[in-house]
Write a protein that holds these residues in place. Structure first.
Motif, PDB file in Angstrom:
ATOM      1  N   GLY A 131       0.789 -19.137  -9.932  1.00 33.72           N
ATOM      2  CA  GLY A 131       0.075 -20.095 -10.779  1.00 33.72           C
ATOM      3  C   GLY A 131      -1.398 -19.757 -10.861  1.00 33.72           C
ATOM      4  O   GLY A 131      -2.246 -20.634 -10.990  1.00 33.72           O
ATOM      5  N   LYS A 132      -1.706 -18.458 -10.779  1.00 38.78           N
ATOM      6  CA  LYS A 132      -3.097 -17.988 -10.810  1.00 38.78           C
ATOM      7  C   LYS A 132      -3.183 -16.759 -11.708  1.00 38.78           C
ATOM      8  O   LYS A 132      -2.229 -15.994 -11.812  1.00 38.78           O
ATOM      9  N   HIS A 133      -4.324 -16.597 -12.332  1.00 44.73           N
ATOM     10  CA  HIS A 133      -4.589 -15.358 -13.061  1.00 44.73           C
ATOM     11  C   HIS A 133      -4.837 -14.256 -12.035  1.00 44.73           C
ATOM     12  O   HIS A 133      -5.326 -14.539 -10.932  1.00 44.73           O
ATOM     13  N   PRO A 134      -4.510 -13.003 -12.352  1.00 42.58           N
ATOM     14  CA  PRO A 134      -4.735 -11.919 -11.386  1.00 42.58           C
ATOM     15  C   PRO A 134      -6.157 -11.885 -10.815  1.00 42.58           C
ATOM     16  O   PRO A 134      -6.343 -11.567  -9.641  1.00 42.58           O
ATOM     17  N   GLY A 135      -7.141 -12.253 -11.602  1.00 45.01           N
ATOM     18  CA  GLY A 135      -8.520 -12.271 -11.115  1.00 45.01           C
ATOM     19  C   GLY A 135      -8.763 -13.312 -10.038  1.00 45.01           C
ATOM     20  O   GLY A 135      -9.780 -13.278  -9.345  1.00 45.01           O
ATOM     21  N   GLU A 136      -7.810 -14.226  -9.867  1.00 44.09           N
ATOM     22  CA  GLU A 136      -7.943 -15.278  -8.861  1.00 44.09           C
ATOM     23  C   GLU A 136      -7.305 -14.910  -7.524  1.00 44.09           C
ATOM     24  O   GLU A 136      -7.443 -15.668  -6.561  1.00 44.09           O
ATOM     25  N   LEU A 155       0.838  -1.206   0.000  1.00 46.15           N
ATOM     26  CA  LEU A 155       0.000   0.000   0.000  1.00 46.15           C
ATOM     27  C   LEU A 155       0.873   1.256   0.000  1.00 46.15           C
ATOM     28  O   LEU A 155       0.469   2.289  -0.519  1.00 46.15           O
ATOM     29  N   LYS A 156       2.071   1.151   0.558  1.00 50.93           N
ATOM     30  CA  LYS A 156       3.005   2.276   0.541  1.00 50.93           C
ATOM     31  C   LYS A 156       3.798   2.309  -0.765  1.00 50.93           C
ATOM     32  O   LYS A 156       4.139   3.374  -1.258  1.00 50.93           O
ATOM     33  N   THR A 157       4.102   1.127  -1.280  1.00 57.32           N
ATOM     34  CA  THR A 157       4.845   0.989  -2.527  1.00 57.32           C
ATOM     35  C   THR A 157       4.092   0.003  -3.411  1.00 57.32           C
ATOM     36  O   THR A 157       4.422  -1.185  -3.469  1.00 57.32           O
ATOM     37  N   PRO A 158       3.042   0.462  -4.089  1.00 53.05           N
ATOM     38  CA  PRO A 158       2.219  -0.450  -4.889  1.00 53.05           C
ATOM     39  C   PRO A 158       3.006  -1.145  -6.001  1.00 53.05           C
ATOM     40  O   PRO A 158       3.967  -0.584  -6.543  1.00 53.05           O
ATOM     41  N   LEU A 159       2.604  -2.352  -6.295  1.00 50.65           N
ATOM     42  CA  LEU A 159       3.200  -3.097  -7.392  1.00 50.65           C
ATOM     43  C   LEU A 159       2.704  -2.522  -8.713  1.00 50.65           C
ATOM     44  O   LEU A 159       1.563  -2.075  -8.813  1.00 50.65           O
ATOM     45  N   ASN A 160       3.547  -2.580  -9.727  1.00 48.83           N
ATOM     46  CA  ASN A 160       3.099  -2.143 -11.049  1.00 48.83           C
ATOM     47  C   ASN A 160       2.540  -3.345 -11.811  1.00 48.83           C
ATOM     48  O   ASN A 160       2.641  -4.491 -11.352  1.00 48.83           O
ATOM     49  N   LYS A 161       1.969  -3.081 -12.956  1.00 52.07           N
ATOM     50  CA  LYS A 161       1.313  -4.126 -13.745  1.00 52.07           C
ATOM     51  C   LYS A 161       2.263  -5.283 -14.032  1.00 52.07           C
ATOM     52  O   LYS A 161       1.899  -6.451 -13.881  1.00 52.07           O
ATOM     53  N   GLU A 162       3.488  -4.987 -14.419  1.00 53.41           N
ATOM     54  CA  GLU A 162       4.463  -6.035 -14.736  1.00 53.41           C
ATOM     55  C   GLU A 162       4.763  -6.891 -13.510  1.00 53.41           C
ATOM     56  O   GLU A 162       4.834  -8.117 -13.603  1.00 53.41           O
ATOM     57  N   GLN A 163       4.926  -6.275 -12.360  1.00 45.98           N
ATOM     58  CA  GLN A 163       5.183  -7.021 -11.125  1.00 45.98           C
ATOM     59  C   GLN A 163       3.991  -7.903 -10.761  1.00 45.98           C
ATOM     60  O   GLN A 163       4.168  -9.026 -10.282  1.00 45.98           O
ATOM     61  N   ILE A 164       2.786  -7.406 -10.982  1.00 44.37           N
ATOM     62  CA  ILE A 164       1.575  -8.183 -10.681  1.00 44.37           C
ATOM     63  C   ILE A 164       1.481  -9.390 -11.613  1.00 44.37           C
ATOM     64  O   ILE A 164       1.166 -10.502 -11.170  1.00 44.37           O
ATOM     65  N   LEU A 165       1.778  -9.195 -12.889  1.00 44.03           N
ATOM     66  CA  LEU A 165       1.745 -10.319 -13.833  1.00 44.03           C
ATOM     67  C   LEU A 165       2.831 -11.336 -13.501  1.00 44.03           C
ATOM     68  O   LEU A 165       2.598 -12.546 -13.604  1.00 44.03           O
ATOM     69  N   ASN A 166       3.987 -10.887 -13.057  1.00 42.03           N
ATOM     70  CA  ASN A 166       5.053 -11.790 -12.630  1.00 42.03           C
ATOM     71  C   ASN A 166       4.623 -12.563 -11.384  1.00 42.03           C
ATOM     72  O   ASN A 166       4.849 -13.776 -11.281  1.00 42.03           O
ATOM     73  N   LEU A 167       4.003 -11.885 -10.455  1.00 43.49           N
ATOM     74  CA  LEU A 167       3.483 -12.533  -9.256  1.00 43.49           C
ATOM     75  C   LEU A 167       2.428 -13.572  -9.635  1.00 43.49           C
ATOM     76  O   LEU A 167       2.369 -14.665  -9.067  1.00 43.49           O
ATOM     77  N   LEU A 199     -15.211  -4.340 -11.021  1.00 47.15           N
ATOM     78  CA  LEU A 199     -14.032  -5.031 -11.526  1.00 47.15           C
ATOM     79  C   LEU A 199     -14.283  -6.501 -11.834  1.00 47.15           C
ATOM     80  O   LEU A 199     -13.456  -7.144 -12.478  1.00 47.15           O
ATOM     81  N   SER A 200     -15.418  -7.016 -11.424  1.00 46.35           N
ATOM     82  CA  SER A 200     -15.729  -8.415 -11.734  1.00 46.35           C
ATOM     83  C   SER A 200     -15.772  -8.645 -13.238  1.00 46.35           C
ATOM     84  O   SER A 200     -15.493  -9.743 -13.704  1.00 46.35           O
ATOM     85  N   SER A 201     -16.057  -7.608 -14.001  1.00 49.76           N
ATOM     86  CA  SER A 201     -16.093  -7.741 -15.460  1.00 49.76           C
ATOM     87  C   SER A 201     -14.703  -7.975 -16.049  1.00 49.76           C
ATOM     88  O   SER A 201     -14.580  -8.389 -17.200  1.00 49.76           O
ATOM     89  N   LEU A 202     -13.660  -7.739 -15.254  1.00 50.51           N
ATOM     90  CA  LEU A 202     -12.283  -7.923 -15.725  1.00 50.51           C
ATOM     91  C   LEU A 202     -11.682  -9.241 -15.258  1.00 50.51           C
ATOM     92  O   LEU A 202     -10.525  -9.534 -15.572  1.00 50.51           O
ATOM     93  N   ALA A 203     -12.427 -10.019 -14.527  1.00 48.28           N
ATOM     94  CA  ALA A 203     -11.899 -11.207 -13.850  1.00 48.28           C
ATOM     95  C   ALA A 203     -11.126 -12.147 -14.767  1.00 48.28           C
ATOM     96  O   ALA A 203     -10.161 -12.770 -14.338  1.00 48.28           O
ATOM     97  N   HIS A 204     -11.507 -12.262 -16.016  1.00 47.72           N
ATOM     98  CA  HIS A 204     -10.869 -13.220 -16.928  1.00 47.72           C
ATOM     99  C   HIS A 204      -9.877 -12.569 -17.884  1.00 47.72           C
ATOM    100  O   HIS A 204      -9.379 -13.230 -18.797  1.00 47.72           O
ATOM    101  N   ASN A 205      -9.576 -11.308 -17.666  1.00 45.72           N
ATOM    102  CA  ASN A 205      -8.620 -10.592 -18.503  1.00 45.72           C
ATOM    103  C   ASN A 205      -7.413 -10.239 -17.637  1.00 45.72           C
ATOM    104  O   ASN A 205      -7.445  -9.284 -16.872  1.00 45.72           O
ATOM    105  N   SER A 206      -6.355 -11.037 -17.759  1.00 46.36           N
ATOM    106  CA  SER A 206      -5.192 -10.882 -16.879  1.00 46.36           C
ATOM    107  C   SER A 206      -4.573  -9.498 -16.957  1.00 46.36           C
ATOM    108  O   SER A 206      -4.226  -8.906 -15.929  1.00 46.36           O
ATOM    109  N   GLU A 207      -4.410  -8.982 -18.162  1.00 46.37           N
ATOM    110  CA  GLU A 207      -3.797  -7.661 -18.336  1.00 46.37           C
ATOM    111  C   GLU A 207      -4.644  -6.580 -17.666  1.00 46.37           C
ATOM    112  O   GLU A 207      -4.136  -5.743 -16.928  1.00 46.37           O
ATOM    113  N   ALA A 208      -5.947  -6.598 -17.935  1.00 43.18           N
ATOM    114  CA  ALA A 208      -6.840  -5.585 -17.379  1.00 43.18           C
ATOM    115  C   ALA A 208      -6.941  -5.696 -15.861  1.00 43.18           C
ATOM    116  O   ALA A 208      -6.959  -4.678 -15.157  1.00 43.18           O
TER     117      ALA A 208
END
Length: 99
Positions: A34-39, A17-29, A53-62
């Motif tokens: 072994g989960k999509h970000p929506g999981e 929360l003090k140092t949020p992850l960026n999109k690339e770090q989240i995708l790496n995580l 945001l539930s509409s984005l659940a199956h779109n990893s990038e979004a």
């Protein structure tokens, strides 16, 4: 953290929360978990609900972008060991990863 300290396991604490992850770090995580970000989002978190945001659940990038924008929606804690990661609840997940 108490479990890690009691077992003399070294770790780096990232206060996302003090140092949020960026999109690339989240995708790496995502890969390490072994989960999509929506999981690994908190679906009851107000930021998740109020921004539909539930509409984005199956779109990893979004969803990774949404987590970057609304970091409170990410499940926590997440423990990373090398190329693997687990959500730290239940605590047994961490023990399974490090033993």
């Amino acid at each position: 953290m108490l479990l890690l300290n009691e077992n003399n396991i070294e770790y780096d604490l990232i206060e996302y929360l003090k140092t949020p992850l960026n999109k690339e770090q989240i995708l790496n995580l995502s890969i390490k978990l072994g989960k999509h970000p929506g999981e690994f989002v908190r679906k009851n978190e107000p930021d998740y609900k109020n921004n539909n945001l539930s509409s984005l659940a199956h779109n990893s990038e979004a969803m990774a972008e949404a987590i970057e924008k609304f970091p409170k929606i990410m499940e926590r804690p997440i423990f990373v060991a090398g190329e693997r990661a687990v959500i730290g609840r239940p605590i047994d997940n961490i023990m399974d990863l490090i033993t």
